[in-house]
Write a protein that holds these residues in place. Structure first.
Motif, short mmCIF file in Angstrom:
data_model
loop_
_atom_site.label_atom_id
_atom_site.label_comp_id
_atom_site.label_asym_id
_atom_site.label_seq_id
_atom_site.Cartn_x
_atom_site.Cartn_y
_atom_site.Cartn_z
N GLN A 163 0.84 -1.19 0.00
CA GLN A 163 0.00 0.00 0.00
C GLN A 163 0.87 1.23 0.00
OE1 GLN A 163 -2.95 0.19 3.13
NE2 GLN A 163 -4.17 1.66 1.98
N ALA A 164 0.74 2.02 -1.06
CA ALA A 164 1.46 3.29 -1.17
C ALA A 164 0.59 4.41 -0.59
CB ALA A 164 1.79 3.56 -2.63
N PRO A 165 1.19 5.52 -0.20
CA PRO A 165 0.41 6.62 0.36
C PRO A 165 -0.67 7.09 -0.59
CG PRO A 165 2.74 6.98 0.74
CD PRO A 165 2.64 5.78 -0.17
N GLY A 166 -1.89 7.21 -0.08
CA GLY A 166 -3.00 7.68 -0.88
C GLY A 166 -3.59 6.67 -1.84
N LYS A 167 -3.09 5.44 -1.77
CA LYS A 167 -3.60 4.40 -2.68
C LYS A 167 -4.16 3.23 -1.89
CE LYS A 167 -0.51 5.43 -6.55
NZ LYS A 167 0.45 4.85 -7.54
N GLU A 168 -4.95 2.41 -2.58
CA GLU A 168 -5.49 1.22 -1.93
C GLU A 168 -4.43 0.12 -1.88
OE1 GLU A 168 -10.25 1.69 -2.83
OE2 GLU A 168 -9.19 -0.13 -3.43
N ARG A 169 -4.66 -0.80 -0.95
CA ARG A 169 -3.77 -1.94 -0.85
C ARG A 169 -3.90 -2.79 -2.12
NH1 ARG A 169 -3.82 -5.19 4.72
NH2 ARG A 169 -3.12 -3.10 5.34
N GLU A 170 -2.77 -3.21 -2.67
CA GLU A 170 -2.80 -3.96 -3.92
C GLU A 170 -2.01 -5.26 -3.80
OE1 GLU A 170 -1.03 -1.86 -7.17
OE2 GLU A 170 0.96 -1.83 -6.26
N PHE A 171 -2.45 -6.24 -4.56
CA PHE A 171 -1.81 -7.55 -4.62
C PHE A 171 -0.42 -7.44 -5.25
CE2 PHE A 171 -1.47 -12.06 -5.08
CZ PHE A 171 -0.90 -12.27 -6.33
N VAL A 172 0.54 -8.16 -4.69
CA VAL A 172 1.89 -8.20 -5.25
C VAL A 172 2.20 -9.61 -5.74
CG1 VAL A 172 4.35 -7.95 -4.76
CG2 VAL A 172 2.70 -6.34 -3.77
N ALA A 173 2.09 -10.61 -4.85
CA ALA A 173 2.44 -11.97 -5.21
C ALA A 173 1.81 -12.94 -4.22
CB ALA A 173 3.95 -12.16 -5.22
N ALA A 174 1.57 -14.17 -4.67
CA ALA A 174 1.03 -15.21 -3.81
C ALA A 174 1.70 -16.53 -4.12
CB ALA A 174 -0.49 -15.34 -3.99
N ILE A 175 1.68 -17.41 -3.13
CA ILE A 175 2.26 -18.74 -3.31
C ILE A 175 1.32 -19.75 -2.67
CG2 ILE A 175 3.67 -18.52 -1.21
CD1 ILE A 175 5.84 -20.16 -2.74
N ALA A 176 1.02 -20.82 -3.41
CA ALA A 176 0.11 -21.85 -2.91
C ALA A 176 0.78 -22.67 -1.81
CB ALA A 176 -0.31 -22.75 -4.06
N TRP A 177 -0.05 -23.38 -1.03
CA TRP A 177 0.54 -24.25 -0.02
C TRP A 177 1.38 -25.29 -0.74
CZ3 TRP A 177 -0.47 -29.48 0.05
CH2 TRP A 177 -1.57 -29.92 -0.70
N GLY A 178 2.52 -25.60 -0.15
CA GLY A 178 3.48 -26.51 -0.78
C GLY A 178 4.43 -25.80 -1.73
N GLY A 179 4.10 -24.57 -2.13
CA GLY A 179 5.00 -23.80 -2.98
C GLY A 179 5.02 -24.18 -4.44
N SER A 180 4.08 -25.00 -4.88
CA SER A 180 4.12 -25.50 -6.25
C SER A 180 3.68 -24.46 -7.28
CB SER A 180 3.24 -26.73 -6.39
OG SER A 180 1.90 -26.41 -6.03
N ARG A 181 2.87 -23.50 -6.85
CA ARG A 181 2.39 -22.49 -7.78
C ARG A 181 2.58 -21.10 -7.20
NH1 ARG A 181 -3.56 -24.63 -8.59
NH2 ARG A 181 -3.13 -25.22 -6.44
N THR A 182 2.95 -20.17 -8.07
CA THR A 182 3.12 -18.78 -7.67
C THR A 182 2.34 -17.87 -8.62
OG1 THR A 182 5.16 -18.62 -8.95
CG2 THR A 182 5.38 -19.16 -6.62
#
Length: 123
Positions: free
Chosen positions: A38-57
């Motif tokens: 979240q940058a100043p004055g902006k909404e929180r935004e998605f950056v990255a995700a990782i599935a359980w086990g780490g098999s998918r990003t």
């Protein structure tokens, strides 16, 4: 569940940082995890995700090819390696634990949040 993010700081454009998120209180390895910012004055935004086990990003288009999300389930720790940083990456970065329901890209799908760590990229 407690999530503790760390590793933020001040870096020049083109530099690198690695963020960490230590988790406690539940079985870390069975949950998907993500980073938002979240940058100043902006909404929180998605950056990255990782599935359980780490098999998918999964990555936001704005960071694809520059950031890498990973996890070490033995240490209950989530990471975000950030390379080729740009001034527009400046934000507070938070880690989050997925509820098990909903898209990885939506903040409403996450039950628990860390307190955030500040990343500042100077031009």
């Amino acid at each position: 569940v407690q999530l503790q993010a760390s590793g933020g700081g001040l870096v020049q454009a083109g530099g690198s940082l690695r963020l960490s998120c230590a988790a406690s209180g539940r079985t870390f390895s069975s949950a998907a995890m993500a980073w938002f910012r979240q940058a100043p004055g902006k909404e929180r935004e998605f950056v990255a995700a990782i599935a359980w086990g780490g098999s998918r990003t999964y990555y936001a288009d704005s960071v694809k090819g520059r950031f890498t999300i990973s996890r070490d389930d033995a240490k209950n720790t989530l990471y975000l390696q950030m390379n080729s940083l740009k001034p527009e990456d400046t934000a507070v970065y938070c880690c989050a634990l997925h509820s098990g329901r909903g898209s990885y890209y939506y903040r409403q799908s996450y039950d628990y949040w860390g307190q955030g760590t500040q990343v500042t990229v100077s031009s």
